[in-house]
Design an enzyme around this catalytic site. Structure first.
Site, PDB file in Angstrom:
ATOM      1  N   LYS A 101       0.848  -1.183   0.000  1.00 31.50           N
ATOM      2  CA  LYS A 101       0.000   0.000   0.000  1.00 31.50           C
ATOM      3  C   LYS A 101       0.881   1.230   0.000  1.00 31.50           C
ATOM      4  O   LYS A 101       1.984   1.218   0.573  1.00 31.50           O
ATOM      5  CB  LYS A 101      -0.903   0.041   1.245  1.00 31.50           C
ATOM      6  CG  LYS A 101      -1.734   1.313   1.367  1.00 31.50           C
ATOM      7  CD  LYS A 101      -2.500   1.402   2.672  1.00 31.50           C
ATOM      8  CE  LYS A 101      -3.257   2.728   2.760  1.00 31.50           C
ATOM      9  NZ  LYS A 101      -4.039   2.863   3.991  1.00 31.50           N
ATOM     10  N   GLU A 150      -8.218  11.940  12.612  1.00 30.05           N
ATOM     11  CA  GLU A 150      -7.361  10.783  12.877  1.00 30.05           C
ATOM     12  C   GLU A 150      -6.466  10.997  14.095  1.00 30.05           C
ATOM     13  O   GLU A 150      -5.523  11.780  14.063  1.00 30.05           O
ATOM     14  CB  GLU A 150      -6.505  10.471  11.647  1.00 30.05           C
ATOM     15  CG  GLU A 150      -5.703   9.194  11.803  1.00 30.05           C
ATOM     16  CD  GLU A 150      -5.029   8.746  10.528  1.00 30.05           C
ATOM     17  OE1 GLU A 150      -4.231   7.791  10.601  1.00 30.05           O
ATOM     18  OE2 GLU A 150      -5.290   9.343   9.461  1.00 30.05           O
ATOM     19  N   GLU A 192      -7.408  -2.286   2.715  1.00 29.69           N
ATOM     20  CA  GLU A 192      -6.652  -1.089   3.074  1.00 29.69           C
ATOM     21  C   GLU A 192      -6.731  -0.847   4.579  1.00 29.69           C
ATOM     22  O   GLU A 192      -5.729  -0.529   5.232  1.00 29.69           O
ATOM     23  CB  GLU A 192      -7.202   0.123   2.317  1.00 29.69           C
ATOM     24  CG  GLU A 192      -6.486   1.411   2.622  1.00 29.69           C
ATOM     25  CD  GLU A 192      -7.094   2.623   1.911  1.00 29.69           C
ATOM     26  OE1 GLU A 192      -6.760   3.752   2.326  1.00 29.69           O
ATOM     27  OE2 GLU A 192      -7.892   2.457   0.976  1.00 29.69           O
ATOM     28  N   GLU A 250     -11.494  10.990  -4.617  1.00 30.15           N
ATOM     29  CA  GLU A 250     -11.439  10.939  -3.152  1.00 30.15           C
ATOM     30  C   GLU A 250     -10.654  12.118  -2.589  1.00 30.15           C
ATOM     31  O   GLU A 250     -11.045  12.727  -1.593  1.00 30.15           O
ATOM     32  CB  GLU A 250     -10.813   9.624  -2.697  1.00 30.15           C
ATOM     33  CG  GLU A 250     -10.734   9.477  -1.181  1.00 30.15           C
ATOM     34  CD  GLU A 250     -10.167   8.138  -0.750  1.00 30.15           C
ATOM     35  OE1 GLU A 250      -9.320   8.139   0.176  1.00 30.15           O
ATOM     36  OE2 GLU A 250     -10.558   7.105  -1.325  1.00 30.15           O
ATOM     37  N   LYS A 270     -11.777  15.148   0.046  1.00 31.18           N
ATOM     38  CA  LYS A 270     -11.044  15.469   1.265  1.00 31.18           C
ATOM     39  C   LYS A 270     -10.633  16.946   1.297  1.00 31.18           C
ATOM     40  O   LYS A 270     -10.602  17.563   2.360  1.00 31.18           O
ATOM     41  CB  LYS A 270      -9.831  14.556   1.392  1.00 31.18           C
ATOM     42  CG  LYS A 270     -10.206  13.104   1.700  1.00 31.18           C
ATOM     43  CD  LYS A 270      -8.996  12.188   1.679  1.00 31.18           C
ATOM     44  CE  LYS A 270      -9.368  10.771   2.082  1.00 31.18           C
ATOM     45  NZ  LYS A 270      -8.214   9.839   1.979  1.00 31.18           N
TER      46      LYS A 270
END
Length: 462
Positions: free
Chosen positions: A219, A268, A311, A446, A450
């Protein structure tokens, strides 16, 4: 505070010149802590407002008692050593009814990766060292119905007690809602520059997929940057106000150095540490919210999407693996749920751990950053890919920002959904996780979703 200053002056007799006195007193606060930004933007060093799910103080810090700037690959250990030195210099005094006031905290952050080019005037992040922390002169702490003001000074400054009280009066005046004229709201014309372009970003995703298919990467999270030039100054206080209104379930923050402001609202949590108790979370896997589609449908798609689940699983595995050497027992992984924000849905899994007694918060920064949610796997190979493929320095984007105290406790967040503001220019950053099965155009879309959070917060209308 006047009585506390008198106590401090009496106690300071015979103290070494390099002693740091930390004085804490109650504060009556009738306006939101962010309202103080308008009054003290020129001396603001940090703003920190965690979401309600993290039981902690919101705070604003003004001025610098001590500033720590370190560069190079050993910056984390150098900051830890400097903090240990500060601890030996510190003497704390508290007014009555201040037992719950926090210990002095150092606020700041680490660059995503050490960057030898930061001295270049062309680097937007030139004001930020690889590690930059400030022990503030003044800090206002607020949690629910309690608030405190904290002052850190040298003993020699006690001879100017009236000047200190005058500074305090200014803070108290602003805390009662008398903040003067608010800074201007950004408006007018905007020009946006994308780096890389859509075609270049999709080529970067394709290069990542080639390395994934070859077994070199599992990834990687390539990012893009938007530069926005405005005909008017961007307003830090108005940006924070918009973020609080729209993203109160995120950690709102600002870190200010020499006229540059890193500001954002990140969902996060890297980790929150108190004693031996650690809380963190895996946040990876995203669906953009769209007015024409039902949220239930989007959530169902996200929870059942094989690519997104893989993911997310990479991130859980990496975090628990990196934590394990620092823990008394195996980290505990909670149930995966959906974290819904104004613009996106995320997969989120809480993780908790009981740490070894000797573990310092900065040891965890070194162990966990960068998580696969913002870097990739394997970590070193992903970092190499990003350093060669991304056409800009990330600076503090996707890096650990937050605070720590001298007991080695504190909280750090991953600085996503963020922007760097310098006068009438701002840079916005966003990335998307690429794993086997990723589609370049979807990753581009995406990142657009964001970026929308900070575009709105800055008042950008293009």
């Amino acid at each position: 505070m006047r009585t506390l200053l008198a106590r401090a002056k009496k106690a300071s007799v015979g103290m070494a010149e390099d002693t740091l006195l930390c004085l804490s007193a109650p504060l009556s606060l009738s306006s939101p802590v962010r309202a103080l930004v308008d009054s003290f933007q020129s001396t603001l060093t940090s703003y920190y407002a965690p979401p309600a799910r993290v039981a902690d103080f919101a705070c604003i810090s003004l001025g610098q008692a001590v500033r720590i700037d370190q560069d190079g690959g050993s910056a984390i250990s150098q900051v830890k050593a400097r903090a240990a030195q500060i601890e030996t210099q510190l003497v704390c005094l508290r007014a009555e009814a201040c037992d719950a006031a926090p210990q002095p905290r150092l606020f700041g952050g680490f660059r995503f990766a050490p960057d030898a080019t930061r001295q270049s005037a062309d680097d937007p992040w030139h004001a930020f060292a690889d590690a930059s922390f400030v022990l503030p002169r003044w800090t206002v702490f607020v949690r629910e119905h309690e608030s405190y003001v904290q002052l850190v000074i040298r003993p020699a400054e006690l001879s100017a007690a009236e000047r200190l009280l005058e500074e305090l009066h200014g803070i108290e005046h602003a805390a009662q809602g008398s903040s003067g004229n608010p800074s201007p709201v950004c408006g007018g014309d905007f020009v946006q520059t994308e780096q890389p372009s859509q075609a270049e970003y999709c080529a970067m995703v394709s290069a990542a997929l080639a390395e994934i298919h070859a077994g070199v990467l599992q990834k990687v999270v390539p990012a893009r940057r938007l530069q926005i030039d405005s005909s008017a100054l961007f307003s830090l206080s108005q940006t924070l106000a918009r973020l609080e209104d729209s993203y109160s379930d995120c950690c709102r923050f600002a870190i200010c150095r020499d006229g540059s402001h890193m500001v954002g609202a990140t969902p996060e949590l890297l980790f929150h540490k108190r004693g031996q108790t650690l809380r963190t979370e895996a946040l990876a896997g995203t669906r953009a919210r769209r007015a024409e589609l039902d949220d239930k449908q989007l959530v169902h798609e996200l929870m059942s999407d094989d690519k997104e689940q893989r993911e997310h699983a990479h991130v859980i595995s990496a975090i628990t693996s990196e934590l394990h050497p620092h823990c008394e027992s195996d980290p505990q992984v909670g149930q995966t749920t959906i974290r819904t924000l104004r613009n996106v849905h995320h997969l989120c899994t809480p993780i908790s751990a009981s740490l070894r007694k000797s573990t310092h918060l900065l040891d965890l920064v070194e162990a966990l950053h960068p998580t696969p949610a913002v870097g990739g796997l394997p970590r070193d190979r992903a970092a190499q890919f990003l350093s060669t493929q991304e056409p800009f320095s990330r600076g503090l984007y996707a890096a650990p920002v937050g605070y720590f105290d001298l007991a080695g406790d504190g909280a750090f967040w991953v600085a996503i959904r963020s922007a760097l503001i310098c006068g009438s220019r701002a840079w916005l950053y966003a990335g998307a996780g690429v794993v086997a099965g990723s589609i370049a155009q979807r990753e581009w879309a995406e990142t657009n979703a964001k970026c929308s959070a900070m575009r709105s917060a800055l008042g950008v209308t293009i």
